[in-house]
Motif scaffolding. Sequence first.
Motif, mmCIF file in Angstrom:
data_model
loop_
_atom_site.group_PDB
_atom_site.id
_atom_site.type_symbol
_atom_site.label_atom_id
_atom_site.label_comp_id
_atom_site.label_asym_id
_atom_site.label_seq_id
_atom_site.Cartn_x
_atom_site.Cartn_y
_atom_site.Cartn_z
ATOM 1 N N LYS A 107 0.827 -1.197 0.000
ATOM 2 C CA LYS A 107 0.000 0.000 0.000
ATOM 3 C C LYS A 107 0.866 1.253 0.000
ATOM 4 C CE LYS A 107 -3.664 -2.406 2.552
ATOM 5 N NZ LYS A 107 -4.609 -2.344 3.705
ATOM 6 N N LEU A 108 0.235 2.398 0.149
ATOM 7 C CA LEU A 108 0.934 3.665 0.294
ATOM 8 C C LEU A 108 1.241 3.889 1.768
ATOM 9 C CD1 LEU A 108 -1.378 5.851 -1.996
ATOM 10 C CD2 LEU A 108 0.615 4.488 -2.681
ATOM 11 N N GLY A 154 -4.781 3.086 -1.920
ATOM 12 C CA GLY A 154 -4.866 4.237 -2.811
ATOM 13 C C GLY A 154 -6.309 4.577 -3.119
ATOM 14 N N VAL A 155 -6.559 5.825 -3.434
ATOM 15 C CA VAL A 155 -7.917 6.284 -3.721
ATOM 16 C C VAL A 155 -8.505 5.559 -4.924
ATOM 17 C CG1 VAL A 155 -9.262 8.277 -4.509
ATOM 18 C CG2 VAL A 155 -7.581 8.553 -2.663
ATOM 19 N N SER A 156 -7.688 5.336 -5.957
ATOM 20 C CA SER A 156 -8.209 4.742 -7.193
ATOM 21 C C SER A 156 -8.451 3.245 -7.077
ATOM 22 C CB SER A 156 -7.241 5.005 -8.352
ATOM 23 O OG SER A 156 -6.071 4.222 -8.199
ATOM 24 N N VAL A 189 -2.812 8.447 -7.087
ATOM 25 C CA VAL A 189 -3.323 9.551 -7.903
ATOM 26 C C VAL A 189 -3.148 10.848 -7.113
ATOM 27 C CG1 VAL A 189 -4.949 8.111 -9.183
ATOM 28 C CG2 VAL A 189 -5.671 9.163 -7.042
ATOM 29 N N ALA A 190 -3.613 11.945 -7.703
ATOM 30 C CA ALA A 190 -3.395 13.262 -7.095
ATOM 31 C C ALA A 190 -3.973 13.358 -5.688
ATOM 32 C CB ALA A 190 -3.985 14.350 -7.990
ATOM 33 N N ALA A 191 -5.117 12.728 -5.439
ATOM 34 C CA ALA A 191 -5.726 12.784 -4.111
ATOM 35 C C ALA A 191 -4.839 12.120 -3.058
ATOM 36 C CB ALA A 191 -7.102 12.119 -4.135
ATOM 37 N N ALA A 216 0.862 10.551 -10.464
ATOM 38 C CA ALA A 216 1.426 10.702 -9.117
ATOM 39 C C ALA A 216 2.622 11.644 -9.086
ATOM 40 C CB ALA A 216 1.811 9.333 -8.567
ATOM 41 N N GLY A 217 3.610 11.391 -9.951
ATOM 42 C CA GLY A 217 4.814 12.202 -9.938
ATOM 43 C C GLY A 217 4.554 13.653 -10.286
ATOM 44 N N SER A 218 3.751 13.875 -11.320
ATOM 45 C CA SER A 218 3.472 15.252 -11.738
ATOM 46 C C SER A 218 2.694 16.008 -10.670
ATOM 47 C CB SER A 218 2.710 15.257 -13.063
ATOM 48 O OG SER A 218 1.515 14.491 -12.978
#
Length: 499
Positions: free
Chosen positions: A23-24, A33-35, A57-59, A231-233
């Motif tokens: 996981k994160l 993760g959210v997604s 993801v961004a969230a 994620a990186g961006s």
Amino acid sequence: MNINVKTPAVSASTEAFLKRAHKLYINGEWVDGVSGETIDVLDPATGRVISTSTAAVAADVDKAVAAAREAFDKGPWSKMTGIQRGKLISKLASRLEELADELAEIEAIDCGKPVTYAKYVDVGLTANIYHYMAGWASKVSGETVSLANPGDYHAFTLREPVGVVAAITPWNFPLVLTAYKLAPLLAVGCTCIIKPSELTPLSTLRFVEILEEVGFPAGVVNVITGYGSPAGSALVEHHGVDKVAFTGSVTTGRKIAAAATGNLKRVTLELGGKSPMVVFPDADLDRAIPGLAGAIFFHQGQVCTAGTRLYVHKSIHDRVVEGIAAESRKLKIGHGLELDTTMGPLISSAQLQKVMGFLDQGKSEGAETVIGGGRIGDVGFFMEPTVLTNTHDGMSVVREEIFGPVLCVQAYEDDDLDAIAAKANETIFGLAASIWTRDLSVAHKMAKRIKAGSVWINAHNVFDPALPFGGFKQSGWGREEGAEAIRTFTEVKSVCAVL
């Protein structure tokens, strides 16, 4: 050429780790993760799935940045004394040494590198970096300043942590290149979010389990796995991030530099290389030839400092080329977990195809293959160590970073050091170089002339936590390691009191 590739057995601890749901790591907790999406992690020696990671993801990035921000702004990390931080970092370094066998197995199966190298190079250097930077934690300070203007003043500087750092690492040396960033930023009191490559996230995830075990406070280190986009961006563009420390390609480095302008965050970039090796006619060839071969074939040439361009005096050209070819035949190519393996696979099918494409183009432009040049088998992503002669600076194989076991050789006749250095400097990169000669006067004169962040004499790929590392030109911005790393993760504040 074919090799029999099977996945050797791993230890029970490594097997259990690979089977875990990865996981994160956010604010001291392992979270989904959210997604809900995952990414397959492959063994590059077999092409088979060995584990999965979470696709953030961004969230998810927002949550990780918020956790790092909280830990920095309100403590406890930035409020600890340097000695307190140093003790934890030292404890982490010692624990890494205790778990060296397991970490080496994970790095070998994830990255494709020989397990022996992973243990003594990757894990060994990683632990040393944390040990070294632990000592710096209690020695970060400003200085008193005598002002130029007349009057009664008390003036001094403070050196303070830059804040929340996004540490983005590549797939070739996950443990080492994370340590390059994490060890100094922790020493000075920063917090961070680590974003490993989606190709090789496993050792970073195991590392953070160890970091949690030794008692680092929640939120100080967070890990976001996933692709460069989203994620990186999202991490690079986030206004809650104060600095980005990145190792990777020039193309991605440019994008990061542009994205950082949103809140003018600080940026350190360690990018590509096309490192020259200059061999003079008086060089000790019994020592130089194995060193030159190791410089290009270590980790299959997937090293930013790999010695990819060889400039050798015409009088010894044939002997050196034949010697390197002979060294390449000694390499034991196979799965990284086999103890006698000295050369593993490339990281992915895409990387293999990229390298083979460079070779095809080089041959079409007139390069001659002395040895190698082909794929090995149809299982995994193996290729032969390759030596090309009859190359020149106009060829793509000489100009561009290949990131594979491909050496481009050029002979020279000139005895003028300026002319030789001009050949070595004929590149957009400036990361590293090596000089091979018995004449120390020539060696040091050449070291001054070559435009690179690291210049080695009668050796190649010498790394130490005390030596600053980084590049000239398009090889990057800033330095990692040594005292320079402490500076890059701190801001200087001037304080002046009128008495």
